[in-house]
Motif scaffolding. Structure first.
Motif, PDB file in Angstrom:
ATOM      1  N   ARG A 112      30.047  27.969 -11.724  1.00  0.00           N
ATOM      2  CA  ARG A 112      31.233  28.608 -11.145  1.00  0.00           C
ATOM      3  C   ARG A 112      31.286  28.277  -9.663  1.00  0.00           C
ATOM      4  O   ARG A 112      30.240  28.066  -9.030  1.00  0.00           O
ATOM      5  CB  ARG A 112      31.201  30.130 -11.348  1.00  0.00           C
ATOM      6  N   ASP A 114      31.468  29.103  -5.711  1.00  0.00           N
ATOM      7  CA  ASP A 114      31.078  30.244  -4.895  1.00  0.00           C
ATOM      8  C   ASP A 114      32.234  30.657  -3.997  1.00  0.00           C
ATOM      9  O   ASP A 114      33.366  30.166  -4.150  1.00  0.00           O
ATOM     10  CB  ASP A 114      29.812  29.935  -4.084  1.00  0.00           C
ATOM     11  N   SER A 115      31.980  31.573  -3.048  1.00  0.00           N
ATOM     12  CA  SER A 115      33.054  32.113  -2.200  1.00  0.00           C
ATOM     13  C   SER A 115      33.699  31.048  -1.325  1.00  0.00           C
ATOM     14  O   SER A 115      34.815  31.214  -0.843  1.00  0.00           O
ATOM     15  CB  SER A 115      32.501  33.238  -1.322  1.00  0.00           C
ATOM     16  N   LYS A 120      28.553  25.835  -8.094  1.00  0.00           N
ATOM     17  CA  LYS A 120      27.131  26.129  -8.215  1.00  0.00           C
ATOM     18  C   LYS A 120      26.791  26.563  -9.638  1.00  0.00           C
ATOM     19  O   LYS A 120      27.555  27.289 -10.272  1.00  0.00           O
ATOM     20  CB  LYS A 120      26.727  27.229  -7.226  1.00  0.00           C
ATOM     21  N   VAL A 122      24.991  28.731 -12.527  1.00  0.00           N
ATOM     22  CA  VAL A 122      24.631  30.142 -12.650  1.00  0.00           C
ATOM     23  C   VAL A 122      23.372  30.299 -13.500  1.00  0.00           C
ATOM     24  O   VAL A 122      22.488  31.093 -13.194  1.00  0.00           O
ATOM     25  CB  VAL A 122      25.791  30.951 -13.267  1.00  0.00           C
TER      26      VAL A 122
END
Length: 343
Positions: A112, A114-115, A120, A122
């Motif tokens: 998924r 990241d912010s 990245k 999981v």
């Protein structure tokens, strides 16, 4: 209280500070690895990453006289990002400290953004993704559907798990039943359990035995309580729902792998409120909506956006009840969130 918005310079400053901290940590880690490699290290052997802590990971030895023991390990430079579930080659050092020298190929990986939009992993090498939700916090079909798209994209079998079913009452029952009915009709496996009361937990255990599974879902849906019920000796921390927002509070801060006595492993991942799909294409999203399989490619226009176009097979199926409005809403929301390069 509303979240304070940061301007571009403030964001740049924060990223600069974080980058400097990461560089200093990497330098310290490199020095630690050099110190270990300058001493006596054991032979290369295989291991399993069972938790990740910043620049270090916990590795369980898989062979030899150390099998079953857990070591905190440094990473050699130039290794890719490791995640819980990775199998690695490592060497044991003194005082329970080791060095990872290589990553072994992954069979699957759940990823998924990241912010900051960086993709990245999981969890690695899992064959079942358990999507956990509950009556509270209120479940969102869009988040469930995002996980289903990610599972289809990664080639991982999904299981939908409604926890805290003892909290179902006259007010929330109609919406929950309607939500579950959609996925049951599509053929997805659905379980209803209560970690608190133990109902359905034996059935869940049977589903998990022999598999490498990862728990995913919002904060507050009871993933840690499920782990405690399945593995009483683990005793992971459980947090309450926020009284102000009704949302879950983060209790699991890093993905951790647990072994079942009867065989199989479980990875408990930190709770999230959103699951970005910026790393998949429009066709990947469509493949994740399994009821679309016989419809995609049959529209009148080859570049149909399934919005208002005449002769759209999806809109006709929606009108006929073969596609549910809930799922169509999720599809449109996910497509709208994709970057233009994904089309």
């Amino acid at each position: 209280m509303a979240k304070r918005q940061l301007n571009r310079r403030q964001n740049w400053r924060i990223e600069k500070i974080q980058g400097e901290r990461a560089a200093r940590a990497a330098k310290r880690e490199s020095s630690a690895v050099e110190a270990l490699e300058g001493g006596d290290l054991g032979p290369e052997q295989t291991g399993l990453v069972i938790a990740h802590f910043g620049v270090q990971v916990e590795v369980e030895a898989l062979e030899g006289e150390l099998a079953g023991q857990v070591f905190r390990c440094h990473l050699r430079a130039n290794l890719p990002a490791l995640v819980t579930g990775d199998q690695v080659v490592w060497r044991a050092g003194n005082q329970g400290i080791g060095v990872i020298v290589a990553q072994l190929p992954r069979t699957t990986e759940l990823r998924r953004p990241d912010s900051r939009g960086q993709l990245k992993p999981v969890a690695a090498n899992v064959d079942m993704i358990v999507i956990v939700f509950a009556p509270l916090p209120e479940p969102h079909a869009n988040l469930i559907d995002r996980y289903l798209v990610a599972a289809e994209h990664a080639g991982i079998r999904p299981l939908l798990l409604l926890n805290k079913f003892d909290l179902i009452d006259e007010q929330n029952a109609p919406a929950l039943n309607a939500l579950l009915a959609v996925y049951r009709t599509l053929g997805y496996p659905v379980l209803e359990v209560s970690a608190h009361h133990g109902n359905g937990m034996e059935q869940l255990q049977q589903k998990l035995d022999g598999h490498i599974s990862v728990f995913v879902g919002q904060s507050g849906v009871g993933k840690s309580s499920l782990v405690n019920s399945l593995l009483p000796e683990v005793d992971t921390r459980v947090g309450p729902l926020s009284e102000l927002s009704g949302q879950g509070t983060h209790t699991t801060t890093t993905a951790r792998l647990f072994h079942f006595p009867g065989g199989g492993e479980l990875i408990d991942s930190p709770g999230i409120r959103e699951f970005g799909l910026g790393h998949v294409s429009r066709s990947d999203v469509e493949a994740g909506f399994i009821e679309f399989n016989d419809l995609i490619g049959t529209c009148r226009f080859r570049d149909c956006k399934h919005d208002r176009e005449p002769g759209c097979a999806l809109l006709k199926a929606l009108e006929d009840g073969r596609v549910q409005q809930q799922r169509m809403n999720s599809y449109r929301s996910i497509i709208a969130s994709l970057p233009e390069s994904s089309y």
